[in-house]
Design a protein around this motif. Sequence first.
Motif, PDB file in Angstrom:
ATOM      1  N   ILE A 117      63.965   1.029   8.724  1.00 58.06           N
ATOM      2  CA  ILE A 117      65.419   0.989   8.906  1.00 58.06           C
ATOM      3  C   ILE A 117      65.765   0.808  10.375  1.00 58.06           C
ATOM      4  CG2 ILE A 117      67.546   2.338   8.733  1.00 58.06           C
ATOM      5  CD1 ILE A 117      66.332   3.624   6.193  1.00 58.06           C
ATOM      6  N   GLU A 118      65.081   1.542  11.260  1.00 59.26           N
ATOM      7  CA  GLU A 118      65.350   1.460  12.695  1.00 59.26           C
ATOM      8  C   GLU A 118      65.023   0.074  13.251  1.00 59.26           C
ATOM      9  OE1 GLU A 118      63.231   4.595  14.565  1.00 59.26           O
ATOM     10  OE2 GLU A 118      64.327   6.192  13.530  1.00 59.26           O
ATOM     11  N   LYS A 119      64.004  -0.566  12.680  1.00 58.71           N
ATOM     12  CA  LYS A 119      63.596  -1.888  13.154  1.00 58.71           C
ATOM     13  C   LYS A 119      64.415  -3.010  12.510  1.00 58.71           C
ATOM     14  CE  LYS A 119      58.823  -0.461  14.049  1.00 58.71           C
ATOM     15  NZ  LYS A 119      57.411  -0.581  13.614  1.00 58.71           N
ATOM     16  N   GLY A 120      65.256  -2.648  11.544  1.00 64.06           N
ATOM     17  CA  GLY A 120      66.101  -3.646  10.900  1.00 64.06           C
ATOM     18  C   GLY A 120      65.380  -4.516   9.900  1.00 64.06           C
ATOM     19  N   ASN A 121      64.262  -4.024   9.351  1.00 68.75           N
ATOM     20  CA  ASN A 121      63.533  -4.855   8.389  1.00 68.75           C
ATOM     21  C   ASN A 121      63.246  -4.121   7.078  1.00 68.75           C
ATOM     22  OD1 ASN A 121      61.492  -3.088   9.143  1.00 68.75           O
ATOM     23  ND2 ASN A 121      60.339  -4.597  10.315  1.00 68.75           N
ATOM     24  N   ILE A 122      64.143  -3.205   6.710  1.00 66.26           N
ATOM     25  CA  ILE A 122      63.990  -2.511   5.431  1.00 66.26           C
ATOM     26  C   ILE A 122      64.257  -3.497   4.287  1.00 66.26           C
ATOM     27  CG2 ILE A 122      66.395  -1.729   5.353  1.00 66.26           C
ATOM     28  CD1 ILE A 122      63.356   0.346   4.214  1.00 66.26           C
ATOM     29  N   ARG A 123      63.456  -3.407   3.251  1.00 67.33           N
ATOM     30  CA  ARG A 123      63.621  -4.285   2.087  1.00 67.33           C
ATOM     31  C   ARG A 123      64.381  -3.555   0.995  1.00 67.33           C
ATOM     32  NH1 ARG A 123      57.808  -5.235   3.142  1.00 67.33           N
ATOM     33  NH2 ARG A 123      57.525  -7.340   3.991  1.00 67.33           N
ATOM     34  N   SER A 124      65.156  -4.315   0.211  1.00 71.94           N
ATOM     35  CA  SER A 124      65.852  -3.754  -0.941  1.00 71.94           C
ATOM     36  C   SER A 124      66.049  -4.847  -1.977  1.00 71.94           C
ATOM     37  CB  SER A 124      67.210  -3.159  -0.534  1.00 71.94           C
ATOM     38  OG  SER A 124      68.040  -4.162   0.014  1.00 71.94           O
ATOM     39  N   LEU A 125      66.244  -4.441  -3.224  1.00 71.29           N
ATOM     40  CA  LEU A 125      66.412  -5.402  -4.306  1.00 71.29           C
ATOM     41  C   LEU A 125      67.867  -5.824  -4.415  1.00 71.29           C
ATOM     42  CD1 LEU A 125      64.141  -3.697  -6.996  1.00 71.29           C
ATOM     43  CD2 LEU A 125      63.580  -5.659  -5.547  1.00 71.29           C
ATOM     44  N   LYS A 126      68.069  -7.143  -4.667  1.00 67.10           N
ATOM     45  CA  LYS A 126      69.410  -7.672  -4.813  1.00 67.10           C
ATOM     46  C   LYS A 126      69.433  -8.665  -5.967  1.00 67.10           C
ATOM     47  CE  LYS A 126      70.455  -7.453   0.159  1.00 67.10           C
ATOM     48  NZ  LYS A 126      70.841  -8.257   1.349  1.00 67.10           N
ATOM     49  N   THR A 127      70.600  -8.785  -6.612  1.00 67.75           N
ATOM     50  CA  THR A 127      70.800  -9.841  -7.588  1.00 67.75           C
ATOM     51  C   THR A 127      71.516 -10.996  -6.914  1.00 67.75           C
ATOM     52  OG1 THR A 127      72.897  -8.877  -8.302  1.00 67.75           O
ATOM     53  CG2 THR A 127      70.914  -8.195  -9.495  1.00 67.75           C
ATOM     54  N   ASP A 128      71.622 -12.126  -7.626  1.00 67.08           N
ATOM     55  CA  ASP A 128      72.216 -13.304  -6.985  1.00 67.08           C
ATOM     56  C   ASP A 128      73.731 -13.190  -6.840  1.00 67.08           C
ATOM     57  OD1 ASP A 128      73.243 -13.805  -9.510  1.00 67.08           O
ATOM     58  OD2 ASP A 128      71.810 -15.371  -9.983  1.00 67.08           O
ATOM     59  N   GLY A 129      74.366 -12.345  -7.612  1.00 67.52           N
ATOM     60  CA  GLY A 129      75.804 -12.135  -7.475  1.00 67.52           C
ATOM     61  C   GLY A 129      76.647 -13.361  -7.753  1.00 67.52           C
ATOM     62  N   GLY A 130      76.081 -14.328  -8.485  1.00 55.29           N
ATOM     63  CA  GLY A 130      76.845 -15.523  -8.821  1.00 55.29           C
ATOM     64  C   GLY A 130      76.965 -16.532  -7.697  1.00 55.29           C
ATOM     65  N   LEU A 131      76.160 -16.382  -6.647  1.00 56.62           N
ATOM     66  CA  LEU A 131      76.217 -17.301  -5.515  1.00 56.62           C
ATOM     67  C   LEU A 131      75.462 -18.588  -5.824  1.00 56.62           C
ATOM     68  CD1 LEU A 131      75.468 -14.750  -2.639  1.00 56.62           C
ATOM     69  CD2 LEU A 131      77.705 -15.496  -3.497  1.00 56.62           C
ATOM     70  N   LEU A 132      75.725 -19.628  -5.040  1.00 57.88           N
ATOM     71  CA  LEU A 132      75.011 -20.887  -5.181  1.00 57.88           C
ATOM     72  C   LEU A 132      73.559 -20.686  -4.750  1.00 57.88           C
ATOM     73  CD1 LEU A 132      77.730 -23.267  -3.691  1.00 57.88           C
ATOM     74  CD2 LEU A 132      77.140 -22.970  -6.103  1.00 57.88           C
ATOM     75  N   ASP A 133      72.642 -21.116  -5.579  1.00 58.90           N
ATOM     76  CA  ASP A 133      71.222 -20.817  -5.399  1.00 58.90           C
ATOM     77  C   ASP A 133      70.581 -21.718  -4.347  1.00 58.90           C
ATOM     78  OD1 ASP A 133      68.536 -20.177  -5.639  1.00 58.90           O
ATOM     79  OD2 ASP A 133      68.273 -21.305  -7.504  1.00 58.90           O
ATOM     80  N   PHE A 134      70.280 -21.128  -3.188  1.00 56.70           N
ATOM     81  CA  PHE A 134      69.457 -21.788  -2.178  1.00 56.70           C
ATOM     82  C   PHE A 134      68.305 -20.858  -1.778  1.00 56.70           C
ATOM     83  CE2 PHE A 134      73.171 -24.481  -1.844  1.00 56.70           C
ATOM     84  CZ  PHE A 134      72.636 -25.725  -1.589  1.00 56.70           C
ATOM     85  N   VAL A 135      67.879 -20.029  -2.731  1.00 54.02           N
ATOM     86  CA  VAL A 135      66.852 -19.039  -2.419  1.00 54.02           C
ATOM     87  C   VAL A 135      65.686 -19.048  -3.394  1.00 54.02           C
ATOM     88  CG1 VAL A 135      67.976 -17.162  -3.717  1.00 54.02           C
ATOM     89  CG2 VAL A 135      66.485 -16.599  -1.796  1.00 54.02           C
TER      90      VAL A 135
END
Length: 368
Positions: free
Chosen positions: A14-32
């Motif tokens: 968290i302090e280094k700014g590289n914590i990972r977490s799970l996310k859904t696409d949220g209906g966004l345009l897929d470029f991932v």
Amino acid sequence: MNLDFLQQKLNDRIEKGNIRSLKTDGGLLDFVSNDYLSLARNAQLSQRIHNRCLEEPVPNGGTGSRLLSGNHRWYEEAEELLQSVFRAESVLLFNSGYAANQALVSSVADKGDTILYDQLSHVCLKEGAWLSRAETVAFRHNDLDDLEQRMQRVTGRCFVLTETIFSMDGDVAPLHELVQLCEKHGAYLIVDEAHSTGCYGEQGAGMLMEEGVAESIFARVYTFGKGMGVHGACVAGSRTLIDYLVNFGRPFIYTTSLPPHSVIAITESFRYLAEYQQLQGQLLKKIELFRTHWPKAMSHTAIQPVMIGSNEQARVISSQLQESGYDVRPILSPTVKSGTERLRISLHVHNSDEEIKTLAEMLKQLMS
């Protein structure tokens, strides 16, 4: 139970700014996603798979390892088809590309051998090397001179590990030169086609087939959860190699088999692509369109890295793109080397020309 030792490591991230977490696409345009040919969302292919599973008595699960109860007839059908597509003497299905690479590399090399792996190879290739009893040495990315220098110092059999298309930079290995170098030194070349399966070659046979060097490769690994839009993987090689993996590849021996539904999906996906191979050409046009509108493009493949250089800034620009409706994710250290943090843009057949042009324009504005 005291879990402070786990929380401390999370806090460090968290302090280094590289914590990972799970996310859904949220209906966004897929470029991932890695769904380069858009087969994962292809309704016609989905219906074909569904129809076969309705027409045939398909169990819900694999029921056991393939050496016990899990070697259903659909496996033989799929492996026969893949053997033809990849023009291989033999093929063996695995549950994932990770399992296939780990099983292959960890079992073929032994104590006294040497494994030389491209430093940017996927972690499953590296872990396979580390799990073997062989000496393991990284060589500089796509650096043939560095590789040959290390080959001249190896002991025992020499295995060389690389990929056709690398997942973070989207660049391509010097395949012809690697083949020549391995033949010169009697080394066994193992190539992972994870990001080229489906997208290149007749019937999606991959870049090694397209470049005409497949027959010179000791072992080829193909995955189906990216360009092919389904799940699973296979190793293609000699009959002797496949027999060996059945007997010594631990991730194969001790894993419950893929459910027949997944195996049928593999078969139908390759059959579909054989009928609609123009999807490859459509993807290439999307890539060239992005390159035309993003002059800083570094790759000629569907993977387009946009170099940022810090975790914080990569997160900021990614968030701004997502707020505009574009699902572009940051790739942070330690996944990539510190200072090479980036956005990893994936291009797909389902991205419209207008979406691609707009994304390139937003990148210009955000990085100006």
